[in-house]
Every structure is written in structure tokens, then in C-alpha cells.
Scaffold this motif. Structure first.
Motif, PDB file in Angstrom:
ATOM      1  N   ALA A 172      29.886  13.940  31.848  1.00 29.43           N
ATOM      2  CA  ALA A 172      29.129  15.183  31.691  1.00 29.43           C
ATOM      3  C   ALA A 172      29.506  16.198  32.768  1.00 29.43           C
ATOM      4  O   ALA A 172      29.478  17.403  32.519  1.00 29.43           O
TER       5      ALA A 172
ATOM      6  N   LYS B 200      20.134  14.198  32.282  1.00 30.48           N
ATOM      7  CA  LYS B 200      19.439  13.670  31.110  1.00 30.48           C
ATOM      8  C   LYS B 200      18.985  12.229  31.355  1.00 30.48           C
ATOM      9  O   LYS B 200      19.602  11.498  32.149  1.00 30.48           O
TER      10      LYS B 200
ATOM     11  N   THR C  65      32.013   5.884  27.018  1.00 28.36           N
ATOM     12  CA  THR C  65      31.435   6.735  28.048  1.00 28.36           C
ATOM     13  C   THR C  65      32.159   8.072  28.125  1.00 28.36           C
ATOM     14  O   THR C  65      33.387   8.140  28.114  1.00 28.36           O
TER      15      THR C  65
ATOM     16  N   HIS D  91      21.585   9.467  31.379  1.00 24.48           N
ATOM     17  CA  HIS D  91      22.772   9.682  32.205  1.00 24.48           C
ATOM     18  C   HIS D  91      22.607   9.018  33.572  1.00 24.48           C
ATOM     19  O   HIS D  91      21.491   8.757  34.021  1.00 24.48           O
TER      20      HIS D  91
ATOM     21  N   ASP E 101      27.479   9.819  30.790  1.00 20.11           N
ATOM     22  CA  ASP E 101      26.484   9.968  29.729  1.00 20.11           C
ATOM     23  C   ASP E 101      25.819   8.664  29.318  1.00 20.11           C
ATOM     24  O   ASP E 101      25.035   8.630  28.370  1.00 20.11           O
ATOM     25  N   ARG E 102      26.136   7.567  30.019  1.00 27.15           N
ATOM     26  CA  ARG E 102      25.453   6.296  29.767  1.00 27.15           C
ATOM     27  C   ARG E 102      25.584   5.426  31.004  1.00 27.15           C
ATOM     28  O   ARG E 102      26.419   5.663  31.879  1.00 27.15           O
TER      29      ARG E 102
END
Length: 613
Positions: free
Chosen positions: A594, A111, A591, A114, A577-578
Motif C-alpha cells: 500500500a 486499514k 500481498t 493492513h 495489505d495483509r
């Protein structure tokens, strides 16, 4: 179809101007779309099991100084086969797939928000003890009564325990600094009728002190008449009666029942599932006794070890001077998946700061009648370290206090002088480690780096201890404590592996990353304000990530296989995810993982479905 083969005509090192690259990409994408329509019914022809993971920008942090960031990585048979931007990877596929288009390429895009980082390592932890702790967690209890309430809730929730008053109850995580400075007592565990008469043993958060019930004291009678036990202490009241607190080596007097085979499995499964959920792919198990080694070997041999373990064997003889480290079985890439290694020995010098057990040169500021505990004398430590070195095993030594660190550095320096290794890069063949390296004199902060001794540290220890550490040590001595930036800069190899010491601290490596770069508690506070506790000792985010990946790999002799996303290395990586390298410090703690990937296979989460270029 002509345009779909555009990249077949590009030389390997061709670099196109941005505008030309955009036009080429548009033509190439159109051609690929046509190819997809024409060949959608054609089965994948590579037959290699190779796949590529891409970000929408250079959101892959490689921890490889030759290419710090990338857009895509390609994996085959558990190893990284290519890394670069999309054009680099397309050329790789076309060179190696023996097909005329890429419609069969297995490509996944993470994503947009990500990122990918190398598999995270914990350079100092205790796997089985984490599972043990999960039975009855006492972390954060703000009073003795809260501890009692948690034990009551545990008994009520376990009918088999409730019905059997002779069943041992074990827990971990209490910290008397949360409710004052005085240790609790055995009588406190008899204050409620539901607890009265039960054998209860509760380990302090640092696992360097145990709190037992009156029933356990009865089982231990008679105790040694002196409060001092070699390398430990039995805490007694003014009348000489044991209070129920046993520190360091005195804990061995407690007749705790051995773990059952079922408990080993339960503790292991619990800890490993949690580790994978948080993105850990490697753990250095920092005190593995012979029974635990045998258990891990069985798991690895059965192909049921989903994570990499680097074991530190502990002495297994009651008389340390009779112990022979040469008898420790080496394990190299052991098991079905080759994930188990043992080539180091863990030795203990002193206790911990929170229980006044760290060995100090001068008395404690808040308890001037003690300088802490040397669990082994300098002579015995010298014998153990030299025999381990002679056996060509890595020497890893627990040192908290400045006295402990001084003694161990003296021994290391003497060994290196006798081996003609002092100050030379050849020391990297041995990679001696001091675990914790917590409180050092200014001269020893310089010496540990000059000698090439690896300082293995745990950033969350600083943020957990900062509320009472200066009270223990005073305003001058504290300046040489938890000095992570100083230790890194003093290291000639610029190596500073980071760990958590879980279950003492949390398993989530983001807690350690956050603590290393902010020097703040999870709620954003410190004794020095919002800028962090001794902010000059903060690590940069790049230094912290390297400490949790490549430095940890180096500290376990695995830097050629692990620790960075580099062609030829094992495909261990984590999707977050960040972007922890850019978000505000407080957001680091939010955080989520994933996907955790080990040997190219997803061990937790998902990489998402297959995409088409």
C-alpha cells in the motif's frame, strides 16, 4: 475542554486498568471532538512536519526485540521519534508540540487488515541488470522454439531493430532445465528467417552462461583452440566446433556493445520503480563495475536516488593479481539524500549449479566428467581476499559449490588466525560475507558460523533449483545444500541476510519470504510434497522478516540506522495489505504494497489522508 486535557495530568509511566483506560479514552475522544469544533479554523501550530501512523491494533511489526509490536509510530525529519500505543504517542505530541490539544496533530490510520513492517531490503541483487533483462525476458520459456518466438515478437515490436539486421539483440532468462538437460545451440537461433544473420546474445537465467547466434560466432572468430578458458568454458560439439554456449569467464570473449548513457538511465529507472512497488527500500548491488559506480554517484549527487544502495565493487583489472582494492573509492552516505554507500568488494570463486559451473569436491552425479569451474584459483583468491581485507573493505565472495565454499572458508580462517580474530566478536568489525553459501559440507556448515562469516542467501534459489538439484548433487551431498535454518542456527551472531539475486529471481521480496517459510514453489509443490522441500530448513516468519530487514542492515553496517522500527532510526517502512505473519502461506504471494516510505516520505503508494484523534 477540561476533559480534552486529561492526558496532560498523566505521569509518563502511568499504566491504567483496562476499564479505566476505556473510560479515559471515551472522555478524551469526546474532548478532542469538542476541541476540533472549537479550533477547526486554527492553523497547525507545531510547524514541525511531524506525523504519526497508527494501526487499529498492534499491527506494526518492529523487528525490535525490546518491543516487537506496536500500534503507532511517529516520524519527524526522516527519523522515528516515538513508538508505542495511542496513549504513548499522544503524550509524545503533547510534550513536543507546545499546544494545548491535539486537534492539529497529523495522524493517519492504516486499514484494519493492513500491517506495517520495516523497510524491506534485498541483500543480494543486481539493479541495472534487472532493467537490462526487461528488454527481452525469456523466463519460463518451455522450449527452444518458445525462445525463438519471443525474439521474433521483440523484433516485430521494435521497427528500428527490425530494419537493422546488424543491431545487437540481447535477452536473459532462458533455462535449459525447463525443456531438458542439453544446452541449445547457435544454429537454433538461425532456424527462423527473421533471426538469421542477426547478432544475438542471450544470458542464461543464472547469468553464468551465454547463448549466441551464428553471426556472433563469426564475429568472434578465431576463438581459443581449447574449450577450456581460464575460469570458464567454450562448449563444443563432437567435431570440436563451438556450439554457441559460453560459460562463466568464457563469456568475456563475446564482443557485446557497451551500454549507452540512455540505456543506463532506462535500466535504472525501470528497476527502481519495480523495487519501490514491491516495498524494497534498500538493495545490496552485488557486483558494481566502475562505470556503474560512476553512474550511481551521478544519480545520487543529483538528488535522484529514491532508494538506498549498498554497492559491492568488482575488480576492474584484467590481471587480478595487479588489482588494488585500496584504489576503490569509499562512499559513505553519499549524495543529496545520503543513500549511496560503497565499502565492500565482490569476488567470484565459481559458477552456478544449473550450468554445471559450481565447483564441487567430487564430480557431478549427473555429469561425472566434470567438477565444475573455479573461476579463480585458490592462490589468486587468497591474494584478492587478503588485499581486500588489508584495504579494510568488506570481503564478499560468490560461492556456490562445496569446493568453492571450502576454499574461501580456508582463506578466511587463515586471515583471522593471523589477525588474532578467530572465533572472537571483533570479527563483526569486518563482517566478511559468502554470497549464496549454497552447497556446504557438514563441517563447513558449522565452520562458517563459528568463524563469524555471514552467509548471505537467496531462498528462491532453493525453490527454483529443487527440481534438479538432487540430480546434480546426489542424495547425500544435497543434505548440505540450501540449508538456511542450519546456517542461521550455526551463526553465533544469529544473522542470515536474505536476498533474491534479481534478475535471476523475481524482484518481489514476498517471493523470498514465502520460499523461506514454506520451501514450496509458487503453486504449492515440492519434490517432497506439500510440506516443503527439506522442511527442517524452513525459517520461521519472524526469522525471515528479520533476514529481510535487520540482518540485511547488519550485513551492510547499517543496523544502527536501518532494519527495525526503533526511535532514532531512519523512518523506512512499508505498509502491506495483509498480515504476512499470520495468513496462510499461499496468501503471502497475494500481498500488495500500500505504501513504501523512505526517510519518512512516501516513495510509492499512499499513507492515506490525515485523520483526527
Amino acid at each position: 475542554m477540561q476533559d480534552s486535557n486529561l492526558n496532560l495530568n498523566l505521569k509518563k509511566d502511568t499504566v491504567l486498568p483496562p476499564k479505566t483506560r476505556r473510560l479515559s479514552r471515551a472522555r478524551w475522544l469526546f474532548g478532542s471532538f469538542v476541541g476540533l469544533l472549537l479550533f477547526s479554523c486554527v492553523p497547525l501550530r507545531t510547524g514541525r512536519g511531524e506525523y504519526t501512523v497508527c494501526s487499529h491494533s498492534d499491527s506494526i511489526y518492529t523487528v525490535d526485540e525490546t518491543r516487537p509490536r506496536a500500534q503507532c509510530i511517529t516520524v519527524l525529519e526522516g527519523r522515528i521519534t516515538a513508538i508505542g500505543d495511542e496513549a504513548d504517542i499522544r503524550r509524545h505530541w503533547l510534550r513536543n508540540s507546545h499546544i494545548f490539544d491535539l486537534t492539529g496533530a497529523d495522524v493517519r490510520f492504516i486499514k484494519p487488515n493492513h500491517i506495517i513492517v520495516p523497510g524491506l531490503a534485498d541483500a543480494h541483487a543486481h539493479v541495472l541488470q534487472q532493467g537490462y533483462k526487461m528488454q527481452l525476458q525469456l523466463d519460463g520459456a518451455q522450449s527452444v522454439q518458445e525462445v525463438v518466438d519471443r525474439i521474433k515478437a521483440y523484433i516485430i515490436a521494435h521497427p528500428d531493430v527490425h530494419a537493422n539486421t546488424s543491431r545487437w539483440i540481447e535477452g536473459m532468462g532462458w533455462d535449459q532445465t525447463k525443456w531438458g538437460e542439453a544446452f541449445p545451440t547457435a544454429a537454433d537461433l538461425s532456424s527462423d528467417p527473421l533471426l538469421h544473420g542477426r547478432p544475438i546474445v542471450l544470458l542464461r537465467v543464472d547469468v553464468h552462461a551465454a547463448w549466441v547466434s551464428e553471426r556472433v560466432l563469426e564475429l568472434m572468430d578465431p576463438l581459443p583452440p581449447d574449450s577450456k578458458v581460464e575460469g570458464g568454458s567454450i562448449i563444443r560439439d563432437a567435431s570440436g566446433k563451438p556450439t554457441g554456449i559460453f560459460v562463466d569467464n568464457a563469456m568475456t570473449l563475446i564482443p557485446r556493445p557497451p551500454w549507452s548513457p540512455e540505456q543506463y538511465v532506462d535500466f535504472f529507472d525501470t528497476a527502481v520503480a519495480e523495487a519501490l512497488r514491491y516495498g524494497l527500500t534498500s538493495i545490496h548491488d552485488a557486483a558494481t563495475d566502475p562505470d556503474a559506480v560512476a553512474f550511481f554517484k551521478g544519480v545520487a549527487a543529483a538528488g535522484k536516488l529514491p532508494i538506498r544502495l549498498y554497492l559491492m565493487a568488482v575488480p576492474f583489472s584484467e590481471n587480478f593479481t595487479d588489482w588494488e582494492p585500496s584504489r576503490v573509492e569509499r562512499l559513505t552516505n553519499y549524495g543529496v539524500h545520503g543513500r549511496l554507500n560503497l565499502r565492500s568488494v565482490k569476488l567470484f570463486t565459481d559458477g552456478a549449479l544449473g550450468s554445471w559451473g559450481a565447483a564441487l569436491i567430487s564430480p557431478y552425479t549427473d555429469k561425472p566428467d566434470t567438477r565444475g569451474i573455479m573461476r579463480n584459483s585458490p592462490d589468486i583468491m587468497g591474494q584478492l581476499m587478503r588485499s581486500t581485507w588489508k584495504a579494510e573493505m568488506q570481503v564478499n565472495v560468490h560461492c556456490i559449490g562445496d569446493r568453492a565454499n571450502e576454499v574461501v572458508l580456508d582463506i578466511f580462517e587463515d586471515i583471522m588466525a593471523n589477525e588474532a580474530l578467530q572465533g572472537r566478536p571483533e570479527i563483526s568489525a569486518f563482517r566478511p560475507r559468502i554470497e549464496h553459501s549454497q552447497i556446504l559440507q557438514p563441517a563447513d556448515l558449522e565452520r562458517i558460523g563459528r568463524l563469524g562469516v555471514i552467509a548471505s542467501v537467496q531462498p528462491t534459489h532453493a525453490t527454483s533449483d529443487m527440481w534438479y538439484a538432487e540430480t546434480r548433487l546426489g542424495s547425500e551431498r544435497i543434505k548440505g545444500a540450501y540449508a538456511y535454518r542450519t546456517l542461521l542456527e550455526a551463526s553465533w551472531s544469529k544473522i542470515l541476510p536474505l536476498g533474491s539475486d534479481f534478475p535471476v529471481e523475481g524482484v518481489n521480496p514476498m517471493l523470498g519470504f514465502y520460499a523461506a517459510v514454506s520451501r514450496l514453489s509458487v503453486d504449492g509443490r515440492s519434490p517432497h510434497g506439500g510440506g516443503g522441500w527439506f522442511p527442517a530448513e524452513k525459517l520461521t516468519r519472524a526469522q525471515a522478516l528479520k533476514g529481510m530487514t535487520l540482518d540485511a542492515a547488519y550485513a551492510s553496517f547499517m543496523e544502527n540506522d536501518l532494519g527495525s522500527l526503533t526511535v532514532g532510526k531512519r523512518a523506512d517502512f512499508v505498509v502491506l495489505d495483509r498480515n504476512i505473519m499470520e495468513v496462510e502461506p499461499a496468501e503471502i504471494l497475494q500481498t500488495k504494497v500500500a505504501a513504501t516510505v523512505i526517510d519518512g516520505k512516501v516513495a510509492y503508494g499512499t499513507l492515506g489522508g490525515k485523520s483526527w484523534w
